[in-house]
Design an enzyme around this catalytic site. Structure first.
Site, PDB file in Angstrom:
ATOM      1  N   CYS A  55     -41.898 -52.494 -58.148  1.00  0.00           N
ATOM      2  CA  CYS A  55     -42.206 -51.062 -58.270  1.00  0.00           C
ATOM      3  C   CYS A  55     -41.758 -50.564 -59.648  1.00  0.00           C
ATOM      4  O   CYS A  55     -40.663 -50.884 -60.108  1.00  0.00           O
ATOM      5  CB  CYS A  55     -41.488 -50.287 -57.172  1.00  0.00           C
ATOM      6  SG  CYS A  55     -41.859 -48.529 -57.235  1.00  0.00           S
ATOM      7  N   CYS A  59     -35.515 -45.837 -58.823  1.00  0.00           N
ATOM      8  CA  CYS A  59     -34.641 -45.277 -57.779  1.00  0.00           C
ATOM      9  C   CYS A  59     -33.401 -46.180 -57.631  1.00  0.00           C
ATOM     10  O   CYS A  59     -33.531 -47.356 -57.250  1.00  0.00           O
ATOM     11  CB  CYS A  59     -35.388 -45.176 -56.456  1.00  0.00           C
ATOM     12  SG  CYS A  59     -37.014 -44.399 -56.648  1.00  0.00           S
ATOM     13  N   CYS A  62     -32.768 -48.670 -54.689  1.00  0.00           N
ATOM     14  CA  CYS A  62     -33.870 -49.424 -54.078  1.00  0.00           C
ATOM     15  C   CYS A  62     -33.993 -50.873 -54.544  1.00  0.00           C
ATOM     16  O   CYS A  62     -34.110 -51.144 -55.746  1.00  0.00           O
ATOM     17  CB  CYS A  62     -35.181 -48.692 -54.329  1.00  0.00           C
ATOM     18  SG  CYS A  62     -36.559 -49.493 -53.464  1.00  0.00           S
ATOM     19  N   CYS A  99     -45.240 -47.683 -39.114  1.00  0.00           N
ATOM     20  CA  CYS A  99     -45.169 -47.053 -40.434  1.00  0.00           C
ATOM     21  C   CYS A  99     -45.407 -48.079 -41.531  1.00  0.00           C
ATOM     22  O   CYS A  99     -44.703 -49.088 -41.615  1.00  0.00           O
ATOM     23  CB  CYS A  99     -43.802 -46.401 -40.604  1.00  0.00           C
ATOM     24  SG  CYS A  99     -43.625 -45.583 -42.195  1.00  0.00           S
ATOM     25  N   CYS A 130     -47.934 -43.849 -39.471  1.00  0.00           N
ATOM     26  CA  CYS A 130     -47.163 -43.213 -40.533  1.00  0.00           C
ATOM     27  C   CYS A 130     -47.331 -44.074 -41.772  1.00  0.00           C
ATOM     28  O   CYS A 130     -47.531 -45.292 -41.664  1.00  0.00           O
ATOM     29  CB  CYS A 130     -45.687 -43.131 -40.130  1.00  0.00           C
ATOM     30  SG  CYS A 130     -44.626 -42.427 -41.414  1.00  0.00           S
ATOM     31  N   CYS A 190     -42.789 -36.331 -42.742  1.00  0.00           N
ATOM     32  CA  CYS A 190     -41.549 -37.034 -42.465  1.00  0.00           C
ATOM     33  C   CYS A 190     -40.785 -36.995 -43.780  1.00  0.00           C
ATOM     34  O   CYS A 190     -41.228 -37.582 -44.774  1.00  0.00           O
ATOM     35  CB  CYS A 190     -41.838 -38.476 -42.038  1.00  0.00           C
ATOM     36  SG  CYS A 190     -40.345 -39.489 -41.916  1.00  0.00           S
ATOM     37  N   ARG A 262     -34.078 -38.606 -37.563  1.00  0.00           N
ATOM     38  CA  ARG A 262     -34.062 -40.068 -37.469  1.00  0.00           C
ATOM     39  C   ARG A 262     -32.765 -40.668 -38.000  1.00  0.00           C
ATOM     40  O   ARG A 262     -32.401 -40.447 -39.156  1.00  0.00           O
ATOM     41  CB  ARG A 262     -35.260 -40.667 -38.223  1.00  0.00           C
ATOM     42  CG  ARG A 262     -35.459 -42.158 -37.953  1.00  0.00           C
ATOM     43  CD  ARG A 262     -36.746 -42.693 -38.587  1.00  0.00           C
ATOM     44  NE  ARG A 262     -37.935 -42.047 -38.093  1.00  0.00           N
ATOM     45  CZ  ARG A 262     -38.629 -42.426 -37.021  1.00  0.00           C
ATOM     46  NH1 ARG A 262     -38.253 -43.479 -36.329  1.00  0.00           N
ATOM     47  NH2 ARG A 262     -39.707 -41.764 -36.645  1.00  0.00           N
TER      48      ARG A 262
HETATM   49  N1  SAM Z   1     -42.329 -46.132 -52.776  1.00  0.00           N
HETATM   50  C1  SAM Z   1     -42.469 -45.020 -51.908  1.00  0.00           C
HETATM   51  C2  SAM Z   1     -41.532 -43.900 -52.260  1.00  0.00           C
HETATM   52  O1  SAM Z   1     -40.446 -44.136 -52.753  1.00  0.00           O
HETATM   53  O2  SAM Z   1     -41.901 -42.749 -52.012  1.00  0.00           O
HETATM   54  C3  SAM Z   1     -42.303 -45.372 -50.449  1.00  0.00           C
HETATM   55  C4  SAM Z   1     -41.304 -46.438 -50.021  1.00  0.00           C
HETATM   56  S1  SAM Z   1     -39.592 -46.050 -50.318  1.00  0.00           S
HETATM   57  C5  SAM Z   1     -38.797 -47.616 -50.074  1.00  0.00           C
HETATM   58  C6  SAM Z   1     -39.174 -45.069 -48.905  1.00  0.00           C
HETATM   59  C7  SAM Z   1     -37.761 -44.529 -48.804  1.00  0.00           C
HETATM   60  O3  SAM Z   1     -36.870 -45.551 -48.420  1.00  0.00           O
HETATM   61  C8  SAM Z   1     -37.105 -43.959 -50.043  1.00  0.00           C
HETATM   62  O4  SAM Z   1     -37.515 -42.651 -50.330  1.00  0.00           O
HETATM   63  C9  SAM Z   1     -35.641 -43.986 -49.669  1.00  0.00           C
HETATM   64  O5  SAM Z   1     -35.267 -42.750 -49.107  1.00  0.00           O
HETATM   65  C10 SAM Z   1     -35.563 -45.097 -48.639  1.00  0.00           C
HETATM   66  N2  SAM Z   1     -34.739 -46.217 -49.148  1.00  0.00           N
HETATM   67  C11 SAM Z   1     -35.096 -47.114 -50.086  1.00  0.00           C
HETATM   68  N3  SAM Z   1     -34.095 -47.982 -50.333  1.00  0.00           N
HETATM   69  C12 SAM Z   1     -33.074 -47.628 -49.514  1.00  0.00           C
HETATM   70  C13 SAM Z   1     -31.753 -48.130 -49.312  1.00  0.00           C
HETATM   71  N4  SAM Z   1     -31.289 -49.155 -50.015  1.00  0.00           N
HETATM   72  N5  SAM Z   1     -30.974 -47.526 -48.404  1.00  0.00           N
HETATM   73  C14 SAM Z   1     -31.431 -46.465 -47.697  1.00  0.00           C
HETATM   74  N6  SAM Z   1     -32.661 -45.939 -47.851  1.00  0.00           N
HETATM   75  C15 SAM Z   1     -33.470 -46.507 -48.754  1.00  0.00           C
HETATM   76  C1  DTB Z   2     -37.043 -43.740 -44.663  1.00  0.00           C
HETATM   77  O1  DTB Z   2     -36.533 -42.609 -44.856  1.00  0.00           O
HETATM   78  N1  DTB Z   2     -36.358 -44.856 -44.539  1.00  0.00           N
HETATM   79  C2  DTB Z   2     -37.244 -45.992 -44.363  1.00  0.00           C
HETATM   80  C3  DTB Z   2     -38.638 -45.326 -44.288  1.00  0.00           C
HETATM   81  N2  DTB Z   2     -38.342 -43.940 -44.554  1.00  0.00           N
HETATM   82  C4  DTB Z   2     -39.724 -45.820 -45.111  1.00  0.00           C
HETATM   83  C5  DTB Z   2     -37.061 -47.043 -45.402  1.00  0.00           C
HETATM   84  C6  DTB Z   2     -35.656 -47.561 -45.495  1.00  0.00           C
HETATM   85  C7  DTB Z   2     -35.642 -48.643 -46.505  1.00  0.00           C
HETATM   86  C8  DTB Z   2     -34.321 -49.345 -46.560  1.00  0.00           C
HETATM   87  C9  DTB Z   2     -34.298 -50.401 -47.604  1.00  0.00           C
HETATM   88  C10 DTB Z   2     -35.286 -51.504 -47.379  1.00  0.00           C
HETATM   89  O2  DTB Z   2     -35.387 -52.051 -46.261  1.00  0.00           O
HETATM   90  O3  DTB Z   2     -35.949 -51.908 -48.348  1.00  0.00           O
HETATM   91 FE1  SF4 Z   3     -40.342 -47.709 -55.794  1.00  0.00          FE
HETATM   92 FE2  SF4 Z   3     -38.253 -48.095 -54.193  1.00  0.00          FE
HETATM   93 FE3  SF4 Z   3     -38.435 -45.846 -55.605  1.00  0.00          FE
HETATM   94 FE4  SF4 Z   3     -40.150 -46.255 -53.554  1.00  0.00          FE
HETATM   95  S1  SF4 Z   3     -37.933 -46.002 -53.404  1.00  0.00           S
HETATM   96  S2  SF4 Z   3     -40.642 -45.505 -55.604  1.00  0.00           S
HETATM   97  S3  SF4 Z   3     -40.375 -48.502 -53.683  1.00  0.00           S
HETATM   98  S4  SF4 Z   3     -38.218 -47.935 -56.452  1.00  0.00           S
END
Ligand code: SAM
Ligand code: DTB
Ligand code: SF4
Length: 322
Positions: A55, A59, A62, A99, A130, A190, A262
């Site tokens: 990606c 973030c 992530c 989802c 979702c 959501c 959630r």
């Molecule tokens: N890429 C898209 C975005 O960021 O909008 C969708 C997927 S992203 C992985 C969805 C959500 O997962 C993020 O907004 C974040 O709140 C959550 N998330 C990602 N990594 C995480 C982590 N290590 N621990 C907890 N929540 C996480």
């Molecule tokens: C949300 O708030 N949490 C979920 C879902 N929406 C998409 C994602 C959590 C991701 C946790 C890190 C991972 O598994 O990559």
């Molecule tokens: Fe990309 Fe992860 Fe950020 Fe979603 S949360 S935009 S997958 S870096």
């Protein structure tokens, strides 16, 4: 008679709720929870990463950002047949919502068309749908709605003040704009955030303020406890004290009484007792299945056992509509 929903919360009011004695806060939150929800029903959703890693965003939490070396293997968009196999398995194991998550900043139109086909096919199985695909334009949100999408997940993540310490490649307003497009397309929202990223209590209150003061409370509010992944900038974030996590859920329940709340990422490292306290504080949905997007989640057998011990039952599809 229940109080009307508010969208004008001031930060000191929210901080005062965080400051309540724990028993008072939990009693209030649980009372509000019972007034609006079946206190023994929990909505269960299964996540699938349909496009993993690489990606362009940064973030800091992530594992899927191309900027951090987390050892994650990037994958192309999954074929429809594989998505369907996973959706059927999720349904068979008891999930009512599926989802689809993609590691995109925003979807390209050719990718969106493929996701729209996946949504229609998953919906045809009788599952709620979702998706979380990054930023959307209005026409893209409308395309997903026409395909049968029920919910779109797009998180604010943290307070407006703390946000720049976590993400630099898109701003808070970008997120608010996508949420507007999603609402305008008639999709359910959501939207939540992550705690345990080194933010202050004021930031947690600021996140809840931003969520509750949206033009409509999100239908679903995921509160994620940071899953610390080696290689990400937040891998060494200080552990959030568990009672503070429960307080965050309880205050979210008080501010957004009708929303589904959630207990999202982070359950794998939570005890059964902590999860029970979260359900008492007002959490009434979870992710179900051994994986979130790329990280772990409790086994379905462990969740079923926990439901049995607590006398919880899965919420029927559509029963959370108000
Ligand atoms: N890429 C898209 C975005 O960021 O909008 C969708 C997927 S992203 C992985 C969805 C959500 O997962 C993020 O907004 C974040 O709140 C959550 N998330 C990602 N990594 C995480 C982590 N290590 N621990 C907890 N929540 C996480
Ligand atoms: C949300 O708030 N949490 C979920 C879902 N929406 C998409 C994602 C959590 C991701 C946790 C890190 C991972 O598994 O990559
Ligand atoms: Fe990309 Fe992860 Fe950020 Fe979603 S949360 S935009 S997958 S870096």
């Amino acid at each position: 008679m229940t109080a009307p929903l508010r969208h004008n919360w001031a930060l000191p009011e929210i901080e005062a709720k965080f400051d309540l004695p724990f028993n008072d806060l939990l009693f209030q939150a649980h009372s509000v929870h019972r007034a609006h929800h079946d206190a023994n029903a929990v909505q269960i959703s299964t996540l699938l990463s349909i496009k993993t890693g690489a990606c362009p965003e940064d973030c800091g939490y992530c594992p899927q950002s191309a900027r951090f070396d987390t050892g994650l293997k990037a994958e192309k968009l999954l074929p429809l047949a594989e998505v369907m196999a996973r959706a059927r398995a999720a349904k068979a194991s008891g999930a009512t919502r599926f989802c689809l998550g993609a590691a995109w900043r925003s979807p390209r139109d050719q990718d969106l068309a493929q996701v729209a086909s996946m949504v229609s096919a998953v919906k045809a199985l009788g599952l709620e749908t979702c998706a979380t695909l990054g930023m959307l334009r209005g026409d893209q949100a409308a395309t997903l709605k026409s395909a049968g999408l029920d919910y779109y997940n797009h998180n604010l993540d943290t307070s407006p003040e703390y946000y720049p310490a976590v993400i630099s490649t898109r701003c808070y307003q970008d997120r608010l704009d996508t949420l507007t497009e999603v609402r305008d397309a008639g999709l359910k929202t959501c939207c939540g955030g992550i705690v345990g990223m080194g933010e202050s209590r004021r930031d947690r209150a600021g996140l809840l303020q931003a969520l509750a003061n949206l033009p409509a409370h999100p239908d679903s509010v995921p509160i994620n406890r940071l899953v610390k992944v080696a290689g990400t900038p937040l891998a060494a974030a200080a552990e959030l004290e568990t009672f503070e996590f429960v307080r965050t859920l309880a205050v979210a329940r008080l501010l957004m009484p009708r929303s589904m709340l959630r207990l999202s990422a982070g359950r794998e490292s939570m005890s059964e007792e902590l999860q029970a306290l979260c359900f008492f504080a007002g959490a009434n949905s979870i992710f179900y299945g051994e994986k979130l997007l790329t990280t772990g989640n409790p086994d379905t057998a462990a969740d079923q056992a926990l439901f049995g011990k607590l006398g919880l039952h899965p919420l029927a599809p559509g029963a959370d509509c108000h």
